[in-house]
Design a protein around this motif. Structure first.
Motif, short mmCIF file in Angstrom:
data_model
loop_
_atom_site.label_atom_id
_atom_site.label_comp_id
_atom_site.label_asym_id
_atom_site.label_seq_id
_atom_site.Cartn_x
_atom_site.Cartn_y
_atom_site.Cartn_z
N GLY A 117 0.78 -1.23 0.00
CA GLY A 117 0.00 0.00 0.00
C GLY A 117 0.82 1.28 0.00
O GLY A 117 0.26 2.37 0.18
N GLN A 118 2.12 1.16 -0.20
CA GLN A 118 2.99 2.33 -0.19
C GLN A 118 3.71 2.47 -1.53
O GLN A 118 3.73 1.55 -2.34
CB GLN A 118 4.04 2.20 0.93
CG GLN A 118 3.46 2.02 2.31
CD GLN A 118 2.69 3.23 2.77
OE1 GLN A 118 3.14 4.37 2.63
NE2 GLN A 118 1.50 3.01 3.31
N GLY A 119 4.33 3.64 -1.72
CA GLY A 119 5.17 3.81 -2.89
C GLY A 119 6.55 3.23 -2.64
O GLY A 119 6.95 3.02 -1.49
N PRO A 120 7.29 2.96 -3.70
CA PRO A 120 8.65 2.45 -3.53
C PRO A 120 9.54 3.44 -2.79
O PRO A 120 9.41 4.65 -2.97
CB PRO A 120 9.13 2.26 -4.97
CG PRO A 120 7.89 2.16 -5.79
CD PRO A 120 6.90 3.04 -5.11
N GLU A 121 10.44 2.90 -1.98
CA GLU A 121 11.41 3.73 -1.27
C GLU A 121 12.82 3.28 -1.61
O GLU A 121 13.12 2.09 -1.64
CB GLU A 121 11.17 3.66 0.24
CG GLU A 121 9.85 4.28 0.67
CD GLU A 121 9.76 4.52 2.16
OE1 GLU A 121 8.77 5.12 2.59
OE2 GLU A 121 10.68 4.11 2.89
N PHE A 122 13.66 4.26 -1.85
CA PHE A 122 15.03 4.03 -2.28
C PHE A 122 15.84 3.27 -1.24
O PHE A 122 15.78 3.57 -0.04
CB PHE A 122 15.69 5.38 -2.55
CG PHE A 122 17.17 5.31 -2.84
CD1 PHE A 122 18.09 5.56 -1.83
CD2 PHE A 122 17.62 5.02 -4.10
CE1 PHE A 122 19.45 5.52 -2.08
CE2 PHE A 122 18.99 4.98 -4.37
CZ PHE A 122 19.91 5.22 -3.36
N LEU A 123 16.58 2.27 -1.72
CA LEU A 123 17.50 1.55 -0.84
C LEU A 123 18.95 1.88 -1.16
O LEU A 123 19.72 2.29 -0.29
CB LEU A 123 17.29 0.04 -0.97
CG LEU A 123 15.96 -0.53 -0.47
CD1 LEU A 123 15.91 -2.04 -0.75
CD2 LEU A 123 15.77 -0.25 1.01
#
Lengths: 114, 115
Positions: free
Chosen positions: B40-46
């Motif tokens: 349910g979230q947007g992608p987050e940078f790793l």
């Protein structure tokens, strides 16, 4: 830091209805703005982009205009189809910090009924 | 191949197990990225690689996460001693250039479920 806020879903429309998905951003400088789409069972695909103020990105009948004065990049389509049902993500790159890191909104689920 | 390829598509791990997720970028793309997408979230940078060099790992959530790209092509994201909060879709992306305007191409992701 950079952030993106987009309209929470889900959004349900009938075929041929008008679509708007709001997106606003916070960033210093001049980021590039993107809309990505994720169809069921598929990966993220770039839908359209704009790289400077007042640019309009367009693809597959979708449009979005980079408005620096309102820090917005709203997605619109005049007549949606069932095949447009997907999750839509607004994103930015650049501005403060890196020029490679995408910052995404939470996504908006669109369902189009026949 | 024509696009970014990730494997496996689905992975179920018992808590405490180590996992390795593979990404095969588009041929010739020097930049490679890993993102984490919670439900349910947007992608987050790793993390970000330019060729074999890991230039940014600021998004890795803990020292249990490790990524490598030894020959500047295929990349592996390794998670040691998996925890339930690691359950997410892990997305790999690649791009030809590194600038604000260049499109990043995403793979279909690996859905990791830690039980």
């Amino acid at each position: 830091g950079n952030s993106v806020t987009q309209m929470e879903g889900p959004v349900t429309l009938s075929e041929e209805a008008f679509l708007t998905i709001n997106c606003t951003y916070t960033a210093t400088g001049y980021p590039s703005l993107f809309w990505y789409v994720q169809y069921p069972g598929e990966g993220l695909q770039l839908l359209l982009k704009a790289t400077k103020a007042d640019d309009k990105g367009s693809n597959k009948g979708f449009e979005a205009t980079y408005r620096k004065e309102t820090t917005s990049f709203h997605l619109e389509k005049g007549s949606v189809q069932v095949s447009d049902s997907a999750v839509y993500f607004c994103a930015l790159k650049g501005g403060e910090g890196s020029n490679y890191k995408l910052t995404f909104g939470k996504g908006t689920l669109l369902t189009v009924n026949p | 191949g024509a696009g970014v390829s990730q494997s496996p598509r689905y992975k179920v791990a018992k808590r405490g197990q180590d996992v390795a997720l593979r990404c095969d970028p588009i041929s010739g793309h020097v930049s490679l990225f890993w993102y984490q997408q919670a439900l349910g979230q947007g992608p987050e940078f790793l993390t970000y690689f330019q060729n074999e060099a890991q230039l940014d790992k600021s998004g890795l959530p803990s020292d249990r996460f490790f990524a490598e790209r030894p020959e500047g092509s295929v990349s592996t994201l390794k998670i040691q001693r998996t925890q339930q909060e690691d359950s997410a879709v892990y997305l790999c992306a690649s791009s030809r250039l590194t600038d604000t305007a260049t499109e990043a191409f995403f793979g279909q992701g690996t859905r990791l479920t830690v039980v």
